[in-house]
Design an enzyme around this catalytic site. Structure first.
Site, mmCIF file in Angstrom:
data_model
loop_
_atom_site.group_PDB
_atom_site.id
_atom_site.type_symbol
_atom_site.label_atom_id
_atom_site.label_comp_id
_atom_site.label_asym_id
_atom_site.label_seq_id
_atom_site.Cartn_x
_atom_site.Cartn_y
_atom_site.Cartn_z
ATOM 1 N N ASP A 147 35.448 53.375 55.948
ATOM 2 C CA ASP A 147 35.147 54.076 54.706
ATOM 3 C C ASP A 147 35.844 53.336 53.579
ATOM 4 O O ASP A 147 36.743 52.523 53.816
ATOM 5 C CB ASP A 147 35.632 55.525 54.820
ATOM 6 N N LYS A 148 35.452 53.590 52.360
ATOM 7 C CA LYS A 148 36.109 52.926 51.231
ATOM 8 C C LYS A 148 37.227 53.778 50.655
ATOM 9 O O LYS A 148 38.383 53.386 50.656
ATOM 10 C CB LYS A 148 35.095 52.586 50.129
#
Length: 873
Positions: free
Chosen positions: A517-518
């Site tokens: 995920d960012k």
């Protein structure tokens, strides 16, 4: 910062006095507790079909680096996939910078609530909980469990058989066990059969000791958890009681920063409007605060006098859904939803106390139902060795079968000579009276079988047990060196590397794909306000912003100076416009920052500061984006001072103004925006909305100030190219007729027992139209230290990296370059799809393109790396 209700009856030494609430204003009354709107979820079957396309793409293109910009609905924890089957084409965060925390929480609550609100709860499928009457609730045949938990895998009686059963999942151990049994056959003439047991017993013993130690640690943790104390209402007074003794139906009191001992329905809180804030980091890994509500029907009644029955659904694993009704002394049943329940493992935050009734305890709590127990992990190497062992065992069987067959043929050919041939001595010459007597001869078939067994013992080195002994010793050594590695020591947390599973050490060297995920994984999840487009004009860092401004200090009611905790860079021109400006531009700018200060779920908390006579104003809430926006509003003179579910107090350049919250539509992934209806001091009613540009420009009236719309769109593209998260701000002033029409529709939808989610979504969509564009914001989420270097090393090692984000495509590409996921020498393949079928078709075309592209060069070192960017709704 909020007036608090008094605690219910306590022991005399703990009683408190009642605090007065804030005075009311002549504005419409507060509406029922807001209920989130629903979204749709995709089925797992479709996800698996989609994953096959991705699997083939990655298998066929081993040199491709992937960056994905997906729009999905689901938890952040789900976004970091550990396998292709868990990959989803859904939105991970809010699109185009929409508050990530708010978006995720509202999305999941609304999805589950819609699923529950569209079905009726039958008596046979329900659990009946009698408030303040645990004896009646737990009377037979209810059979409700106590509140103790057990996460251990073994007991004293089951340890030996279960541990041996799990260890013998290794095919080689079964092979060695067969060898031990063969060595025990006396006809085979093994000199020391007991010695064959020692290697297998050593391996089994070492593994058993390791498993026993790990399970003992779990048992110790369970014991500490079960013996914690909670305040339970007994005889009208809250007394301490161990967690494991709590029963369904008992009323409990939890104070700030305490962990909830079981799943509870809120009855009352210290906030006069029934709001409580909880942190769910132990459930979903999110540290942002979540808002929960106590029903107004249960708030006025003291806890010791409260009686009624709660009809709720049976225990299930859905931590974001809850369906129930509460009937207080035969009055009209009041519906309960996910916003009225707090789960075991949550922590109460920013709320002095909360009282609730236990609904699910022990193994029935949602956190325990989602616990799969201690897994038996096996590495890829072990799985590969099992396959190799089976293959070698087959070869060994065939080899021994051939030897036995040839031995049988030889015995048949030399049957007449067996009496005198050495090593056989078929005839027993010591028995002179019986010429047919034999010496250790069991017949032709038995001799062939003994020959097969002897061959197995002779060729047993084909599968060496020493290999497994060495592997166990090497794993222990690897764990020791990894724990002692100083390069893996975290200076911030003062924590060493932890090796929790010795069985999978070698998998660290076999990783091919990394799914990440960012937000919060690659980035710090600490949002910083950078710039703003206000009524077509660009302000902030991109326009030559000024120095960091701590915001306008405000004076509290007790005379203490309050100063925002986080400093924000301000633009002097925009500050001057807000203070001294006149005309439409100044009015729109003031509405812009008023929207930032009010259209959120942020709670202001006053904390101690180093300087005497001053305190810091800390903003806490579900979304870091909202925190950054509220700090920015404070830096520009619009300081949020107090919030309840009924009103908001904002200090505007030293003048305190009260705004009544008449309604709140939380963010959901269908609308991609949130809105709040505010009663202003001048008796006007305004609708403030913020959300993703893809959603907001569809409800903005573009016929008004079209040049402002065009300028804002240009600024949004510029912000996205810089890697900033963007939001669009809009508003509309409501007439009395419009507000009354909305109020009736909102009340009807929020009290509906069936289809509540759909109705609330329709109400929000009907009111969020013909908005006036106020501007847009740009928020920066900085990368964590070492992220670009880590990703670059992964790429150099040939590991494929997938990053999932809900940002705009331009923002995702910019961040990809910042974290070195993308480089300038990469050839980018961009797939923009708005349906599942078109996305699958595009993926198939991408597979063909990649294969054709890579076929031009036979030398892998000369191939140019590719980047695949997928933007799919």
């Amino acid at each position: 910062m909020r007036p608090e209700r008094p605690l219910p009856p306590l022991p005399p030494s703990q009683q408190t006095e009642e605090a007065a609430g804030a005075p009311g204003m002549d504005v419409p009354t507060r509406l029922p507790d807001p209920v989130p709107s629903p979204i749709l979820r995709h089925s797992s079957a479709n996800s698996v079909r989609r994953s096959r396309s991705l699997r083939s793409l990655m298998a066929d293109s081993p040199s491709v680096t992937f960056a994905t910009n997906n729009l999905r609905s689901g938890s952040k924890a789900e976004s970091t996939a550990s396998s292709l089957e868990s990959f989803r084409f859904h939105r991970d965060e809010s699109a185009s910078g929409t508050p990530a925390g708010l978006g995720r929480v509202s999305t999941r609550r609304s999805a589950s609530e819609r699923a529950g609100s569209q079905r009726d709860l039958r008596d046979e499928d329900a659990r009946f909980v009698y408030i303040n009457d645990a004896e009646r609730t737990n009377a037979p045949p209810a059979g409700l469990p106590d509140n103790s938990i057990h996460t251990t895998k073994y007991t004293i009686l089951t340890f030996l058989p279960r541990n041996l059963y799990e260890q013998f999942h290794r095919v080689a151990y079964l092979y060695f066990l067969v060898l031990v049994a063969l060595n025990m056959v006396p006809q085979l003439g093994v000199l020391t059969p007991a010695a064959s047991v020692l290697p297998l017993a050593f391996v089994l013993g070492v593994t058993a000791v390791k498993d026993a130690y790990e399970d003992w640690r779990r048992h110790r943790s369970d014991k500490n958890e079960n013996n914690r104390t909670a305040s339970v209402l007994v005889g009208g007074v809250f007394v301490p009681k161990r967690w494991k003794e709590v029963q369904v139906g008992e009323v409990l009191r939890v104070v700030a920063n305490e962990t909830l001992p079981c799943d509870m329905v809120l009855l009352s809180t210290s906030d006069p409007t029934g709001v409580a804030y909880v942190q769910t980091i132990n459930l979903d890994g999110e540290s942002n605060l979540k808002t929960r509500y106590a029903k107004q029907e249960t708030m006025p009644t003291p806890a010791e006098a409260l009686a009624g029955v709660i009809k709720c659904e049976r225990p299930n694993r859905n931590i974001y859904g809850f369906l129930a009704t509460v009937d207080l002394d035969g009055r009209r049943a009041v519906s309960l939803g996910p916003s009225n329940i707090v789960l075991r493992g949550c922590e109460l935050k920013n709320t002095a106390w909360a009282i609730g009734v236990a609904i699910y305890t022990g193994r029935d709590t949602k956190v325990m139902l989602n616990s799969s127990g201690a897994p038996s992990k096996r590495s890829r190497l072990e799985t590969h060795m099992n396959r190799e062992t089976i293959m070698l065992a087959v070869v060994l069987f065939l080899l021994c079968a051939i030897v036995s067959l040839l031995a049988g043929i030889w015995l048949g050919d030399h049957g007449d000579e067996l009496g005198v041939i050495p090593f056989f001595r078929k005839r027993d010459f010591s028995v002179k009276d019986d010429p047919d007597a034999t010496y250790n001869w069991y017949g032709m078939g038995a001799e062939v079988a003994f020959t097969f067994m002897k061959s197995v013992i002779t060729f047993q080195v084909m599968i060496p047990i020493a290999l497994y002994i060495s592997m166990e010793i090497v794993r222990v050594g690897q764990a020791f060196f990894m724990v002692q590695d100083k390069n893996m020591f975290d200076d911030k947390r003062q924590a060493k590397f932890q090796c929790r599973a010795l069985n999978i050490n070698e998998d660290l060297g076999q990783i091919k794909y990394v799914f990440s995920d960012k937000t919060g994984t690659l980035t710090e999840n600490r949002m910083e306000f950078r710039c703003a487009s206000v009524h077509g004009a660009d302000f902030g860092d991109t326009a030559g912003g000024g120095d960091a401004d701590d915001g306008h200090s405000v004076t509290g009611e007790d005379g203490v100076v309050l100063r925002p905790k986080t400093a924000v860079k301000t633009d002097p021109k925009l500050v001057a416009l807000l203070k001294y400006g006149a005309g439409a531009n100044a009015d729109r700018a003031r509405d812009f920052f008023l929207t930032l200060a009010t259209c959120n779920t942020i709670v202001p908390i006053a904390v101690d500061a180093a300087a005497a006579g001053a305190r810091l104003l800390e903003y806490q809430g579900e979304s870091p984006d909202e925190q950054a926006l509220v700090y920015a509003a404070a830096a520009y003179g619009y300081t949020l001072v107090e919030r309840t579910s009924g009103h908001i107090i904002v200090d505007v350049f030293g003048s305190r103004q009260r705004y009544d919250v008449l309604g709140l539509h939380e963010f959901d992934s269908d609308r991609k925006r949130m809105s709040v209806i505010i009663g202003c001091p001048d008796k006007s009613v305004k609708l403030f909305v913020k959300g993703a540009d893809s959603s907001m420009f569809g409800v903005i009236d573009k016929t008004v100030n079209s040049d402002v719309v065009q300028s804002t769109e240009k600024h949004l593209h510029s912000y996205s190219s810089l890697g900033l998260r963007t939001l669009v701000i809009g508003m509309r002033e409501l007439s009395q007729e419009e507000f009354q029409e909305w109020q009736m529709a909102y009340e009807k939808a929020s009290t509906a027992l069936l289809g509540r989610g759909n109705q609330l979504r329709n109400v929000a969509a009907n009111i969020e139209t013909n908005l006036r564009l106020l501007g847009a914001t740009g928020i920066d989420d900085k990368l964590q230290d070492g992220v670009p270097e880590a990703i670059e090393k992964l790429r150099e090692a040939g590991i494929k990296v997938w990053v999932l984000t809900g940002d705009k495509q331009e923002t995702a590409i910019s961040i990809g370059y910042s974290c070195k996921l993308l480089t300038r020498d990469m050839t980018q393949i961009v797939i923009n799809s708005r349906s599942r079928d078109s996305c699958r078709k595009s993926l198939e075309d991408a597979i063909a393109m990649v294969n054709k592209y890579q076929s031009f060069s036979t030398d892998p070192q000369l191939r140019v790396p590719l980047a695949l960017i997928i933007d799919a709704f």
